[in-house]
Design a protein around this motif. Sequence first.
Motif, short mmCIF file in Angstrom:
data_model
loop_
_atom_site.label_atom_id
_atom_site.label_comp_id
_atom_site.label_asym_id
_atom_site.label_seq_id
_atom_site.Cartn_x
_atom_site.Cartn_y
_atom_site.Cartn_z
N ASN A 110 125.62 -18.81 9.32
CA ASN A 110 124.74 -18.33 10.42
C ASN A 110 125.48 -17.45 11.50
O ASN A 110 125.27 -17.33 12.67
N CYS A 142 121.21 -20.49 6.86
CA CYS A 142 120.38 -21.61 6.25
C CYS A 142 119.17 -21.61 7.17
O CYS A 142 119.65 -21.08 8.50
N ASP A 143 118.10 -22.47 7.15
CA ASP A 143 117.18 -22.58 8.32
C ASP A 143 117.77 -23.52 9.13
O ASP A 143 118.52 -24.07 9.03
N GLU A 144 116.63 -23.81 10.12
CA GLU A 144 117.20 -24.49 11.41
C GLU A 144 117.37 -26.09 11.06
O GLU A 144 118.21 -26.44 11.70
N GLU A 179 114.33 -15.24 3.16
CA GLU A 179 114.36 -15.01 4.75
C GLU A 179 115.85 -15.65 5.21
O GLU A 179 116.39 -15.53 6.27
N ARG A 180 116.39 -16.49 4.34
CA ARG A 180 117.62 -17.08 4.52
C ARG A 180 118.90 -16.75 3.57
O ARG A 180 119.78 -17.43 3.37
#
Length: 257
Positions: A110, A142-144, A179-180
């Motif tokens: 990220n 990665c996502d949150e 989206e990641r």
Amino acid sequence: MGSPTRGTTNPNRLRRVDRWLTTGGPVPALLRRTADPLVVDLGYGASPVTTIELCHRLRRIQPGVRVLGLELDPDRVAAALPLAERPGLDFRLGGFELAGTRPVVVRAFNVLRQYPEDEVPHAWKLVLDRLAPGGLLVEGTCDEIGRLSSWITLSTDGPMSLTLSYHLKTLDRPSTVAERLPKALIHRNVPGEPVHRLLSTLDRCWAAAAPHQTFGVRFRWLETVRLLVADGWPVLDGPRRWRLGELTLPWHTVAPN
């Protein structure tokens, strides 16, 4: 060298890439055969929690591993330093120049999302030029909460592979990872690009594997990957990794046109 990140992070956010770093891919063997296995966590964010988790996980497979968290923000480093009393853990001010160190592995997650796509190769080169011989860069997103994740593994010769990793119980369809995707690929999910073809094929295979959902989502995912392989995609890993929701392919199969 670099630009400060937003710094958002959460405990266990990077568990999927950490699992791969400790049980899959080339990293475990690399750490075990290196006399001084230094690992850099580049741009760990406002909280050092994921660096601490990385250190704990790596030292379970190689007790001699040292993990160094690097940040451009002096306040973030100052906040993390009291935790550096743990064995094998340290924090320092630094960016793509790696604070003058020569690590064998760099994890950068990220970090490049905020950069223009055309700056990514230069950022990669800055890191790769400073690795120890045979070293690797693992760069991804990665996502949150860490349920969707993807990363590129690079050596000094350039990108080697792309890994996609899903939390299967919450998976809607494989293309949601779009989206990641790492910055080098996230804008390439358009018709005509290899990564778009990969994600489109994965979605078709996922739909075709729907009957296997009766036996559980893991069986559906295993059938999805089997269909992908039958379609001609050279998947690098095997069923042991697929069962974890992972999928790794050679870089040349997804490299931007």
